[in-house]
Scaffold this motif. Structure first.
Motif, PDB file in Angstrom:
ATOM      1  N   UNK A  71     -41.897  46.846 102.943  1.00 57.97           N
ATOM      2  CA  UNK A  71     -40.809  47.708 102.488  1.00 57.97           C
ATOM      3  C   UNK A  71     -40.155  48.431 103.666  1.00 57.97           C
ATOM      4  N   UNK A  72     -40.917  48.588 104.746  1.00 57.13           N
ATOM      5  CA  UNK A  72     -40.369  49.181 105.971  1.00 57.13           C
ATOM      6  C   UNK A  72     -39.612  48.152 106.803  1.00 57.13           C
ATOM      7  N   UNK A  73     -39.682  46.887 106.384  1.00 55.24           N
ATOM      8  CA  UNK A  73     -38.975  45.826 107.093  1.00 55.24           C
ATOM      9  C   UNK A  73     -39.832  45.003 108.025  1.00 55.24           C
ATOM     10  N   UNK A  74     -41.153  45.153 107.936  1.00 54.98           N
ATOM     11  CA  UNK A  74     -42.061  44.427 108.827  1.00 54.98           C
ATOM     12  C   UNK A  74     -42.840  43.383 108.034  1.00 54.98           C
ATOM     13  N   UNK A  75     -42.692  42.130 108.425  1.00 54.50           N
ATOM     14  CA  UNK A  75     -43.426  41.073 107.717  1.00 54.50           C
ATOM     15  C   UNK A  75     -44.264  40.197 108.657  1.00 54.50           C
ATOM     16  N   UNK A  76     -44.272  40.540 109.942  1.00 51.54           N
ATOM     17  CA  UNK A  76     -45.126  39.826 110.893  1.00 51.54           C
ATOM     18  C   UNK A  76     -46.443  40.598 111.002  1.00 51.54           C
ATOM     19  N   UNK A  77     -47.418  40.196 110.181  1.00 50.66           N
ATOM     20  CA  UNK A  77     -48.661  40.942 110.052  1.00 50.66           C
ATOM     21  C   UNK A  77     -49.846  40.003 110.251  1.00 50.66           C
ATOM     22  N   UNK A  78     -50.777  40.398 111.087  1.00 48.41           N
ATOM     23  CA  UNK A  78     -51.929  39.556 111.420  1.00 48.41           C
ATOM     24  C   UNK A  78     -53.239  40.263 111.043  1.00 48.41           C
ATOM     25  N   UNK A  79     -54.118  39.608 110.260  1.00 51.48           N
ATOM     26  CA  UNK A  79     -55.409  40.217 109.933  1.00 51.48           C
ATOM     27  C   UNK A  79     -56.423  40.034 111.062  1.00 51.48           C
TER      28      UNK A  79
END
Length: 281
Positions: A71-79
């Motif tokens: 929702x903040x505009x960040x979709x590059x996320x790594x676990x």
């Protein structure tokens, strides 16, 4: 000549503002501004945060974290999965950017990390043999009986037990939930202690041999609030995250997504804020 000098002065002033803006941004804002991936760190803590079948970040805290970041505009996320005891050191060492393991806000942790607004409230309970033959419902019971307790390394249950008078020799600490379950199943420990959500999960895996005690029989002072943890220098990012979290927390969208993990309205954090919790937990 004068025009050239003015132009150079304006350029120098502009560069100064840019440099000041960059210097004021925390490491995480610098990363996302450069288009880099946001790395979320967590242990194997079902149902809060764990790796799913496809290696994705699963669990209600991870779901909430990823939703808010998107929702903040960040979709590059790594676990990034590590043992519980390695979460704060890993964050401080820059191995990941956010602890999404649903860590409790505690005064001792507030000294080392910066927490977001709380995302859930949780009591504690025990994992005991079916029927609870020794009648162990709280830490005072453990202290009086001399029973053996097992919990995870770094879990706040260790301090809660000590505060109630449980002798340190009666406390086993193991890497995590799998070892806690095994210790009670094998009779090496009389109870396993942790959050009511984790204990309920372990009881469900015991094939009916073990059960969870009720959190209502624990002192109210043992209720805690969970949140996401960030580095101290990322306060600018945390402010933005909290603003997005405020719109998301308790929404119909959120409650539908976390219901599968047992999250109910009773787990919503209420009105207590992080500053108060840091001072009182």
């Amino acid at each position: 000549m004068l025009q050239s000098m003015v132009s150079r002065a304006i350029l120098a002033l502009s560069l100064g503002f840019i440099a000041a803006g960059t210097a004021g941004a925390g490491p995480l804002k610098d990363r996302v501004a450069a288009g880099e991936t946001i790395r979320i760190g967590f242990d194997n803590g079902v149902p809060a945060a764990f790796l799913g079948k496809n290696g994705d970040a699963d669990g209600f805290v991870n779901v909430m974290t990823i939703d808010v970041l998107k929702k903040m505009g960040y979709d590059k996320i790594e676990p990034v999965q590590v043992e519980w005891s390695g979460l704060i050191p890993g964050l401080q060492a820059g191995r990941f950017d956010i602890i999404s393991g649903g860590m409790y806000i505690l005064a001792s942790r507030c000294e080392n990390v910066e927490f977001s607004d709380p995302i859930y409230k949780m009591g504690e309970s025990f994992l005991v043999p079916k029927g609870n033959p020794k009648g162990l419902h709280n830490y005072e019971d453990l202290s009086k009986s001399g029973a053996i307790m097992v919990t995870g390394t770094g879990y706040n249950s260790i301090q809660a037990a000590k505060d109630a008078g449980v002798d340190e020799s009666k406390i086993m600490d193991v890497p995590g939930p799998t070892e806690m379950l095994a210790a009670v199943q094998a009779g090496r420990a009389d109870v396993a202690a942790s959050t009511e959500m984790l204990i309920s999960e372990l009881a469900s895996k015991s094939g009916g041999a073990l059960e969870a005690t009720g959190a209502s029989k624990m002192p109210k002072k043992l209720f805690n609030w969970g949140a996401l943890a960030f580095r101290k220098e990322d306060k600018d990012f945390i402010n933005d995250f909290n603003a997005a979290l405020k719109q998301y927390l308790g929404s119909e969208e959120m409650m539908k997504k976390v219901a599968q993990y047992g999250y109910t309205k009773e787990w919503l954090p209420g009105d207590e804020n992080t500053k108060w919790i840091c001072a009182n937990r």
